[in-house]
Design a protein around this motif. Structure first.
Motif, PDB file in Angstrom:
ATOM      1  N   GLU A 186      28.352 -51.498 -77.451  1.00  0.00           N
ATOM      2  CA  GLU A 186      26.942 -51.449 -77.309  1.00  0.00           C
ATOM      3  C   GLU A 186      26.488 -50.854 -78.508  1.00  0.00           C
ATOM      4  O   GLU A 186      26.812 -49.926 -78.839  1.00  0.00           O
ATOM      5  CB  GLU A 186      26.592 -50.944 -75.932  1.00  0.00           C
ATOM      6  CG  GLU A 186      26.930 -51.552 -74.765  1.00  0.00           C
ATOM      7  CD  GLU A 186      26.666 -50.800 -73.547  1.00  0.00           C
ATOM      8  OE1 GLU A 186      26.540 -51.538 -72.586  1.00  0.00           O
ATOM      9  OE2 GLU A 186      26.660 -49.659 -73.336  1.00  0.00           O
ATOM     10  N   GLN A 228      16.255 -45.867 -79.119  1.00  0.00           N
ATOM     11  CA  GLN A 228      17.068 -45.710 -77.890  1.00  0.00           C
ATOM     12  C   GLN A 228      18.039 -44.521 -78.195  1.00  0.00           C
ATOM     13  O   GLN A 228      18.807 -44.824 -79.284  1.00  0.00           O
ATOM     14  CB  GLN A 228      17.686 -46.848 -77.421  1.00  0.00           C
ATOM     15  CG  GLN A 228      18.620 -46.773 -76.142  1.00  0.00           C
ATOM     16  CD  GLN A 228      19.283 -48.051 -75.782  1.00  0.00           C
ATOM     17  OE1 GLN A 228      19.581 -49.017 -76.296  1.00  0.00           O
ATOM     18  NE2 GLN A 228      19.683 -47.967 -74.395  1.00  0.00           N
ATOM     19  N   ASP A 229      18.206 -43.685 -77.261  1.00  0.00           N
ATOM     20  CA  ASP A 229      19.460 -42.557 -77.405  1.00  0.00           C
ATOM     21  C   ASP A 229      20.904 -43.278 -77.255  1.00  0.00           C
ATOM     22  O   ASP A 229      20.924 -43.899 -75.987  1.00  0.00           O
ATOM     23  CB  ASP A 229      19.122 -41.388 -76.354  1.00  0.00           C
ATOM     24  CG  ASP A 229      20.072 -40.544 -76.254  1.00  0.00           C
ATOM     25  OD1 ASP A 229      21.202 -40.518 -77.143  1.00  0.00           O
ATOM     26  OD2 ASP A 229      19.815 -39.486 -75.721  1.00  0.00           O
ATOM     27  N   PRO A 230      21.689 -43.227 -78.084  1.00  0.00           N
ATOM     28  CA  PRO A 230      23.171 -43.924 -77.875  1.00  0.00           C
ATOM     29  C   PRO A 230      23.704 -43.319 -76.466  1.00  0.00           C
ATOM     30  O   PRO A 230      24.691 -43.939 -76.038  1.00  0.00           O
ATOM     31  CB  PRO A 230      23.877 -43.544 -78.995  1.00  0.00           C
ATOM     32  CG  PRO A 230      22.966 -43.048 -80.152  1.00  0.00           C
ATOM     33  CD  PRO A 230      21.548 -42.674 -79.259  1.00  0.00           C
ATOM     34  N   PRO A 279      29.200 -47.472 -75.665  1.00  0.00           N
ATOM     35  CA  PRO A 279      28.720 -47.280 -77.027  1.00  0.00           C
ATOM     36  C   PRO A 279      29.737 -47.650 -78.063  1.00  0.00           C
ATOM     37  O   PRO A 279      30.718 -47.140 -77.991  1.00  0.00           O
ATOM     38  CB  PRO A 279      28.144 -45.887 -77.040  1.00  0.00           C
ATOM     39  CG  PRO A 279      28.958 -45.103 -76.271  1.00  0.00           C
ATOM     40  CD  PRO A 279      29.359 -46.128 -75.045  1.00  0.00           C
ATOM     41  N   PRO A 335      22.534 -49.242 -79.809  1.00  0.00           N
ATOM     42  CA  PRO A 335      21.126 -48.792 -79.236  1.00  0.00           C
ATOM     43  C   PRO A 335      20.218 -49.649 -79.928  1.00  0.00           C
ATOM     44  O   PRO A 335      20.313 -49.910 -81.380  1.00  0.00           O
ATOM     45  CB  PRO A 335      21.109 -47.309 -79.473  1.00  0.00           C
ATOM     46  CG  PRO A 335      22.213 -47.057 -80.491  1.00  0.00           C
ATOM     47  CD  PRO A 335      23.344 -48.145 -80.259  1.00  0.00           C
ATOM     48  N   GLU A 341      22.567 -43.082 -73.620  1.00  0.00           N
ATOM     49  CA  GLU A 341      22.143 -43.850 -72.698  1.00  0.00           C
ATOM     50  C   GLU A 341      22.808 -45.160 -72.259  1.00  0.00           C
ATOM     51  O   GLU A 341      23.125 -45.640 -71.248  1.00  0.00           O
ATOM     52  CB  GLU A 341      20.587 -44.346 -72.726  1.00  0.00           C
ATOM     53  CG  GLU A 341      19.626 -43.109 -73.042  1.00  0.00           C
ATOM     54  CD  GLU A 341      18.494 -43.726 -73.181  1.00  0.00           C
ATOM     55  OE1 GLU A 341      18.211 -44.838 -73.300  1.00  0.00           O
ATOM     56  OE2 GLU A 341      17.253 -43.051 -73.413  1.00  0.00           O
ATOM     57  N   LEU A 342      23.659 -45.378 -73.239  1.00  0.00           N
ATOM     58  CA  LEU A 342      24.739 -46.707 -73.040  1.00  0.00           C
ATOM     59  C   LEU A 342      25.906 -46.103 -72.414  1.00  0.00           C
ATOM     60  O   LEU A 342      26.556 -45.155 -72.662  1.00  0.00           O
ATOM     61  CB  LEU A 342      25.087 -47.225 -74.769  1.00  0.00           C
ATOM     62  CG  LEU A 342      23.769 -47.371 -75.326  1.00  0.00           C
ATOM     63  CD1 LEU A 342      24.230 -47.722 -76.663  1.00  0.00           C
ATOM     64  CD2 LEU A 342      22.860 -48.778 -74.736  1.00  0.00           C
TER      65      LEU A 342
END
Length: 176
Positions: A148, A154-156, A162, A150, A158-159
């Motif tokens: 994933e 977007q804050d990584p 990642p 970002p 949050e994944l």
């Protein structure tokens, strides 16, 4: 709610919380554009208790002259392909190179390991931005696709899965 359901919910939360925090990561998370970079991709666990059988790291555009480090007991494969752009490296025009590195072997689920390669970060890469190395950890049962990337802004964190990320910095004016 029954005590057994509460305990099960707590155990599930604890396990998934641990898994969510144990990603494929880069040991050194920052490098200068135009420099050579030693990438050390760390894997902290298997797939839900299953041993890891292969690691596949995708090489992003602008990362050149990739040289993976062999691991004792593992086979090593590189997948070559065409670049989207052409690059100058040591007086040669490069239009193709390593696009993926694959290590195949066995790593017990409760153990961690490191997968290493050297590469040149082309001077055309944008300083101040992140460069991502999507990584697929295949296990004997299941897989962890750390792929994933970002969205802009977007804050990584949050994944859930990642890709390992490298912050690109401007070249040091005093480096040779």
């Amino acid at each position: 709610m029954k005590i057994s359901h509460i305990v099960s919910a707590c155990v599930f939360a604890a396990v998934t919380g641990t898994v969510a925090n144990a990603h494929a990561t880069l040991e050194v998370k920052e490098a200068e554009v135009g420099s050579y970079y030693k990438a050390v991709v760390r894997i902290g666990h298997g797939c839900d208790g299953s041993a890891t059988k292969s690691m596949r790291v995708q090489i992003p555009e602008g990362v050149l002259s990739v040289k993976p480090m062999p691991k004792p007991g593992w086979t090593l494969e590189t997948v070559n392909g065409a670049y989207e752009n052409s690059y100058e490296l040591h007086g040669r025009t490069m239009t193709e190179g390593v696009k993926e590195v694959v290590w195949t072997g066995e790593l017990a689920a409760p153990h961690f390991d490191e997968f290493v390669f050297m590469a040149k970060l082309d001077k055309s890469l944008p300083a101040g931005e992140m460069l991502f190395f999507p990584t697929v950890q295949s296990c004997f049962e299941g897989a962890n696709p750390w792929v994933e990337i970002p969205a802009k802004g977007q804050d990584p964190h949050e994944l859930k899965k990642p890709a390992p990320g490298l912050m690109l910095t401007a070249p040091n004016a005093h480096s040779h």
